[in-house]
Scaffold this motif. Structure first.
Motif, PDB file in Angstrom:
ATOM      1  N   PRO A   1     -46.357  26.614 -12.467  1.00 42.90           N
ATOM      2  CA  PRO A   1     -44.922  26.896 -12.332  1.00 42.90           C
ATOM      3  C   PRO A   1     -44.675  27.939 -11.252  1.00 42.90           C
ATOM      4  O   PRO A   1     -45.520  28.794 -10.984  1.00 42.90           O
TER       5      PRO A   1
ATOM      6  N   THR B   1     -37.870  25.366 -21.737  1.00 36.75           N
ATOM      7  CA  THR B   1     -38.798  24.721 -20.810  1.00 36.75           C
ATOM      8  C   THR B   1     -38.060  24.450 -19.507  1.00 36.75           C
ATOM      9  O   THR B   1     -37.013  23.802 -19.500  1.00 36.75           O
TER      10      THR B   1
ATOM     11  N   HIS C   1     -31.398  25.920 -13.399  1.00 32.29           N
ATOM     12  CA  HIS C   1     -30.838  26.425 -14.644  1.00 32.29           C
ATOM     13  C   HIS C   1     -29.902  27.582 -14.338  1.00 32.29           C
ATOM     14  O   HIS C   1     -30.198  28.409 -13.459  1.00 32.29           O
TER      15      HIS C   1
ATOM     16  N   ALA D   1     -29.684  23.740 -18.086  1.00 31.62           N
ATOM     17  CA  ALA D   1     -29.948  22.854 -16.951  1.00 31.62           C
ATOM     18  C   ALA D   1     -28.641  22.387 -16.330  1.00 31.62           C
ATOM     19  O   ALA D   1     -27.677  22.055 -17.038  1.00 31.62           O
TER      20      ALA D   1
ATOM     21  N   GLN E   1     -35.816  21.643 -11.514  1.00 28.66           N
ATOM     22  CA  GLN E   1     -34.588  21.721 -12.298  1.00 28.66           C
ATOM     23  C   GLN E   1     -33.914  23.084 -12.140  1.00 28.66           C
ATOM     24  O   GLN E   1     -34.539  24.117 -12.353  1.00 28.66           O
TER      25      GLN E   1
ATOM     26  N   ASN F   1     -37.347  25.962 -10.733  1.00 25.48           N
ATOM     27  CA  ASN F   1     -38.804  25.908 -10.755  1.00 25.48           C
ATOM     28  C   ASN F   1     -39.273  25.116  -9.538  1.00 25.48           C
ATOM     29  O   ASN F   1     -39.075  23.903  -9.460  1.00 25.48           O
TER      30      ASN F   1
ATOM     31  N   ASP G   1     -45.221  22.647  -9.610  1.00 29.58           N
ATOM     32  CA  ASP G   1     -45.494  21.269 -10.030  1.00 29.58           C
ATOM     33  C   ASP G   1     -45.734  21.157 -11.527  1.00 29.58           C
ATOM     34  O   ASP G   1     -46.067  20.084 -12.029  1.00 29.58           O
ATOM     35  N   GLN G   2     -45.559  22.264 -12.273  1.00 34.68           N
ATOM     36  CA  GLN G   2     -45.723  22.254 -13.718  1.00 34.68           C
ATOM     37  C   GLN G   2     -44.565  23.000 -14.361  1.00 34.68           C
ATOM     38  O   GLN G   2     -44.001  23.924 -13.761  1.00 34.68           O
ATOM     39  N   PRO G   3     -44.195  22.626 -15.584  1.00 37.59           N
ATOM     40  CA  PRO G   3     -43.080  23.309 -16.258  1.00 37.59           C
ATOM     41  C   PRO G   3     -43.419  24.772 -16.536  1.00 37.59           C
ATOM     42  O   PRO G   3     -44.579  25.133 -16.736  1.00 37.59           O
TER      43      PRO G   3
ATOM     44  N   ALA H   1     -38.316  22.683 -16.138  1.00 30.99           N
ATOM     45  CA  ALA H   1     -39.068  21.614 -15.479  1.00 30.99           C
ATOM     46  C   ALA H   1     -39.061  21.782 -13.970  1.00 30.99           C
ATOM     47  O   ALA H   1     -38.151  22.409 -13.397  1.00 30.99           O
ATOM     48  N   PRO H   2     -40.056  21.206 -13.277  1.00 29.69           N
ATOM     49  CA  PRO H   2     -40.098  21.287 -11.808  1.00 29.69           C
ATOM     50  C   PRO H   2     -38.810  20.745 -11.170  1.00 29.69           C
ATOM     51  O   PRO H   2     -38.321  19.671 -11.540  1.00 29.69           O
TER      52      PRO H   2
ATOM     53  N   PRO I   1     -32.709  17.101 -11.179  1.00 34.06           N
ATOM     54  CA  PRO I   1     -33.767  17.898 -10.542  1.00 34.06           C
ATOM     55  C   PRO I   1     -33.696  17.782  -9.020  1.00 34.06           C
ATOM     56  O   PRO I   1     -33.408  16.725  -8.467  1.00 34.06           O
TER      57      PRO I   1
END
Length: 453
Positions: free
Chosen positions: A161, A234, A241, A293, A239, A188, A191-193, A236-237, A297
């Protein structure tokens, strides 16, 4: 980043001119020919990190600056990124194989003859690029007949992340008593949450943020409110917020001048140490700070999201304040040593705050009474008189203030030991060294006498 100087043929031309001149010794001297200044061009692209192949692309600014140059531009060589990352450029740049040339952007800002423009470059990890892979991008800023400098930026692929703050806001027209909706927005870029995050915000003196039950609050050494919030969820890539409706912040009576509200986001699992020197405590609150969110994305992170930190800048809040000079009256005979304590007092309610500039406030000027000699002075004070002053002119001393902020209701004083050489003497005076951030609301008490009798 490494910088390599690229020489040009001007030295050779200069040597040729020298030979021709030497050969003409004894001949009729010709007038010198002026060499036109070709100007200069510089570029800057910092080292950067991109997420793995599954991460959104990152937009990074390549800054181009020029003064007096013809056709300022930047030439980029992408060969060193092979297998690591790809880079794409605006359509006004020219691409040939792995070489790209971009002219000074048409929307460059002209600041007294210096052009500054930004070339947005979109970087993405190459297919199959592994965690930790690195590549290089070489670029050279140049113009016609200018010196050229080759530079290099390193691009690193990092899996995991990568939270970025998306707030960079300037606000004008703010008044004491207003309630601001301070934006909070993160994305983010990894490539990972990211599972849960820490949001750290700092509100300069005078600004009062709303309380949330998942935040802890404290006051730092310059009277700023620090809020550290644990935000669950969480992320996410790609996304985005946001805090719906913004973070309500009251502009209190202590607010004075320009203010910078800062925010910093980081994954909770890898968050750094808490702010030092701040005792954090929870507050009673009916609500929690939640980031929701917004939209789909992002495939490309915009250039504004450049790091984990963001800001909301408030320009020139015209709060009320009054700095009063504190003079003194002492008595003694010729030859005596007397202690004189002078100072300034902030009657409030506004608090002069120089934390934006990193300077101090509350400095004072002390003009000595005639007929005295300074035997000892406080630390942070020194003579400030002009060299043009005559020998009989009263000496003036400058004293640093209490620090970056001058709290309302407090005084800053400086004690001098003076030897009385003659009586009676013309009174001295004490006054602020500067009217910061403006002349206060009661200038009639800005100067006070200092009398030795």
């Amino acid at each position: 980043m490494r910088s390599v100087h690229v020489t040009r043929g001007r030295l050779l031309r200069g040597l040729t001119a020298l030979v021709v001149t030497a050969a003409g010794v004894g001949a009729t001297a010709a007038p010198a020919v002026a060499v036109d200044d070709p100007g200069w061009v510089s570029g800057w692209l910092g080292d950067l990190t991109v997420g793995g192949p599954a991460a959104p692309a990152r937009t990074v600014p390549l800054t181009l600056t020029s003064t007096g140059a013809t056709q300022p531009r930047v030439s980029i060589d992408l060969a060193g990124l092979a297998g690591v990352a790809t880079a794409s450029f605006p359509d006004w740049c020219v691409t040939e194989a792995t070489s790209v040339t971009c002219p000074m952007p048409a929307d460059a800002v002209d600041d007294f003859g210096t052009l500054t423009g930004t070339v947005p470059v979109v970087f993405r990890a190459a297919p199959g690029a592994v965690d930790g892979a690195t590549g290089t991008l070489d670029y050279t800023a140049l113009g016609e007949q200018t010196e050229a400098y080759a530079q290099q930026a390193t691009v690193t692929v990092r899996s995991g992340p990568d939270l970025l703050d998306m707030v960079d806001t300037y606000v004008t027209g703010v008044e004491v008593g207003d309630t601001l909706a301070v934006p909070v927005a993160v994305v983010n870029a990894g490539d990972q949450p990211a599972v849960d995050l820490r949001l750290t915000m700092r509100f300069p003196v005078g600004l009062v943020p709303i309380s949330y039950r998942n935040c802890r609050y404290g006051t730092d050494q310059v009277l700023a409110t620090v809020a550290v919030c644990t935000v669950r969820g969480t992320f996410a890539p790609g996304q985005r917020h946001e805090l719906r409706g913004g973070l309500a912040t009251t502009v209190g009576p202590a607010t004075l001048g320009s203010k910078r509200i800062t925010q910093f986001v980081e994954p909770l699992a890898s968050a750094g140490p808490l702010p030092s020197g701040v005792k954090l405590k929870s507050r009673d609150a009916d609500q929690a700070l939640r980031l929701r969110a917004v939209g789909a994305p992002l495939g490309v992170i915009p250039v504004e999201a450049s790091g984990a930190g963001g800001q909301t800048y408030l320009r020139e809040v015209q709060g009320a304040f009054d700095i009063a000079a504190q003079g003194a009256t002492v008595a003694g005979a010729v030859g005596d040593t007397v202690r004189v304590t002078v100072g300034l007092r902030n009657e409030g309610p506004g608090v002069p705050d120089a934390t934006n500039s990193g300077g101090g406030v509350g400095a004072l000027l002390f003009t000595l009474p005639a007929g005295v000699t300074v035997l000892s002075s406080p630390s942070g004070c020194w003579p400030a008189g002009s060299e043009d002053e005559g020998g009989d002119a009263p000496a003036t001393w400058y004293c640093n203030g209490p620090g970056p902020v001058f709290p309302a209701g407090t005084s800053y004083t400086a004690a001098f030991d003076l030897r009385i050489d003659s009586l009676p003497g013309t009174p001295g005076e004490i006054q602020p060294a500067e009217r910061y951030p403006r002349v206060d609301d009661n200038p009639g008490n800005d100067v006070a006498p200092v009398t030795v009798s």
